[in-house]
Design an enzyme around this catalytic site. Structure first.
Site, PDB file in Angstrom:
ATOM      1  CG  ASP A   1      -2.006   0.779   1.350  1.00  0.00           C
ATOM      2  OD1 ASP A   1      -2.614   1.254   0.241  1.00  0.00           O
ATOM      3  OD2 ASP A   1      -3.052   0.134   1.548  1.00  0.00           O
TER       4      ASP A   1
ATOM      5  CG  ASP B   1      -8.761   2.091  -1.431  1.00  0.00           C
ATOM      6  OD1 ASP B   1      -8.962   2.224  -0.226  1.00  0.00           O
ATOM      7  OD2 ASP B   1      -8.606   2.065  -2.154  1.00  0.00           O
TER       8      ASP B   1
END
Length: 548
Positions: free
Chosen positions: A177, A232
């Protein structure tokens, strides 16, 4: 900005353990003194990933969409067991991936990450052993910053230590991430972990999750097996639609071992209807995206599993040709996508973005099919077959997708290799490898056609232009991954990079997939020995070619 890949192919590939170790050490020194690699005055060596993983888009499960921080060993084990028995594993789902919140908030005295003993009483290794016993693989999450998005220790500055931990635990997949990144360039951070993973010697699929920032698709193939192209996803139609629009335009950057990733599937979650679930799954497959299920698998409804395990649609996603589908037409929310498949078939998706049922129509020629009076259409959701002389049409419900596999005729640019002399139309000569050499880096030229092996080229199903065969096979290559007019065109060992992919266009031009420049002859000359190069496409006869 200089790229870290510019001189990659001029040296032994970084899969060499020694080169990986040296590259990792060099990166660590640079980071220690606060000099990001991309800020150096000259490009640094960095070869394509080359770990042999993800020849087709990865398939699996990730816990975040359904569970957030509520991850545990029991959840991962029960999910793996469900995948083993409910048909998902048989359908191709391989990875069972742990997301954020699996560790304690502090490293141990040796600087190692510590699995939360309450959540993972057997540790990550014990969980991995169980998952492996079912014939599945385990994935884990970390962050290319000082802390994960949920506030747990990140890997920035700890890449070597953490990669060794992952390998020792038996991890097969890393989702990496982008939170709390301290302003260090993405490419520097992601490359550091790439090299650390490679140095372990364990094959670990590397999924970059930097949210589509920094034009990751332009450099991701050298660093990871996939890269997120957007922020996202959420379990709504509007979120899915927005992500589709962002990802579909990036087809040129995807291929075997390196995929555009529009985020995990929301099939079975939130407010998505059954029709919208089928659309998401259809579009992700058409775009050759990773298929990472994000729902509660042990309790998944039958209709959710029927979408996730549709073998006909999965076959499109997993097609070995490795082409991402492209938008053929889009008008008033009615979209047509086409994806060439190995063997010459084409997958067509008719997607209705609108709120009302609509008829969507295309034809065989528009999707790249020619040469037949009858084509077979297989509906990939119903399995029904029909024939057509060329028209491809369906009534598509609101937010729905009808998906066909089209067989018959011939397919431009895809499924079958085409071999012959590559004729320079303006010069009346053939593209030639001087003196029949097999030396990598030799610039190609034109010569009078003689039918020799050094003038016999094959345009492959993966868009390479190859010369010679067997162990001597070489690829037409744009020097040093360069994308500027005047770049020399040479032969080089075939490596699957985008500077070795070429589009043969209907107007007779040949364009480099990486550069979008045309194959041309220096100065437009027509004499023997004129060198080939890349130039801005301008319609000149020196940019027209025929193969055959």
């Amino acid at each position: 900005m200089p790229t870290t890949t510019a001189r990659a192919r001029r040296r032994r590939p970084l899969s060499s353990p020694l080169r990986r170790t040296l590259a990792l050490a060099f990166s660590a020194v640079l980071l220690a003194v606060g000099v990001p690699l991309l800020q150096l005055g000259t490009a640094q060596p960095a070869a394509a990933l080359g770990n042999g993983l993800a020849p087709t888009p990865q398939m699996g499960f990730n816990d975040w969409n359904a569970y957030g921080c509520n991850v545990s060993e029991s959840l991962i084990k029960s999910t793996a067991q469900a995948m083993h028995t409910n048909g998902m594993q048989a359908a191709g789902y391989t990875y069972v991936n742990i997301d954020d919140c699996w560790m304690t908030h502090n490293r141990d005295s040796g600087g190692h990450l510590v699995p939360d003993p309450a959540k993972f009483p057997d540790g990550i290794k014990g969980t991995a052993d169980y998952v492996h016993s079912l014939g599945l693989k385990l994935g884990i999450y970390e962050d290319a910053g000082t802390a994960t998005c949920a506030g747990y220790p990140g890997s920035l500055g700890h890449e070597t230590t953490d990669a060794r931990s992952f390998a020792s635990w038996g991890v097969d997949y890393l989702k990496y991430d982008n939170c709390n990144n301290s302003g260090v360039s993405a490419r520097t951070r992601y490359t550091a972990m790439r090299d650390a993973l490679a140095a372990t010697g364990r094959p670990i699929l590397y999924s970059l999750c930097n949210w589509g920032q920094d034009n990751v698709w332009t450099w991701g193939a050298d660093v990871g097996n996939s890269w997120r192209t957007t922020g996202d996803i959420s379990p709504t139609y509007s979120s899915m639609l927005s992500i589709f629009h962002s990802n579909v335009r990036l087809a040129a950057y995807a291929g075997p071992g390196h995929w555009n990733d529009p985020d995990m599937l929301e099939v079975g979650n939130g407010s998505m209807t059954a029709t919208e679930n089928r659309s998401e799954f259809s579009l992700w497959a058409e775009m050759a995206a990773p298929l990472i299920a994000g729902t509660n698998i042990p309790s998944a409804r039958a209709d959710t599993l029927s979408v996730l395990t549709n073998s006909r649609v999965i076959a499109v996603d997993q097609d070995p040709l490795g082409k991402q589908g492209t938008m053929v037409s889009s008008s008033n929310g009615l979209d047509v996508l086409a994806k060439p498949l190995a063997g010459g078939d084409v997958s067509v998706a008719l997607f209705n973005e609108t709120g009302s049922t609509a008829t969507i129509t295309t034809n065989a020629a528009a999707i790249g099919k020619t040469g037949s009076s009858a084509y077979t259409l297989t509906d990939l959701w119903t399995g029904a077959s029909s024939t057509t002389s060329g028209t491809i049409s369906a009534s598509v419900p609101a937010h729905g997708t009808v998906m066909y596999r089209v067989a018959g005729g011939t397919t431009g640019g895809g499924g079958t290799d085409v071999t012959g002399a590559l004729h320079a139309v303006g010069a009346g000569k053939c593209l030639d490898v001087p003196n029949s050499t097999t030396t990598a880096g030799t610039q190609v030229e034109i010569r009078s056609c003689d039918g020799g092996a050094n003038q016999t080229w094959t345009h492959t199903a993966t868009d390479q232009l190859t010369v010679y065969s067997g162990s001597g096979r070489m690829c037409l290559d744009a020097y040093n991954n360069q994308t500027t007019p005047g770049t020399k065109v040479e032969i080089w060992t075939c490596n699957g990079q985008r500077n070795q992919q070429w589009s043969l266009n209907s107007n007779g031009t040949i364009t480099g997939v990486q550069s979008s420049l045309c194959l041309d002859l220096a100065g437009g000359a027509t004499t023997d020995g004129t060198l080939a190069e890349l130039q801005t496409c301008n319609g000149a006869t020196s940019q027209r070619w025929t193969l055959g």
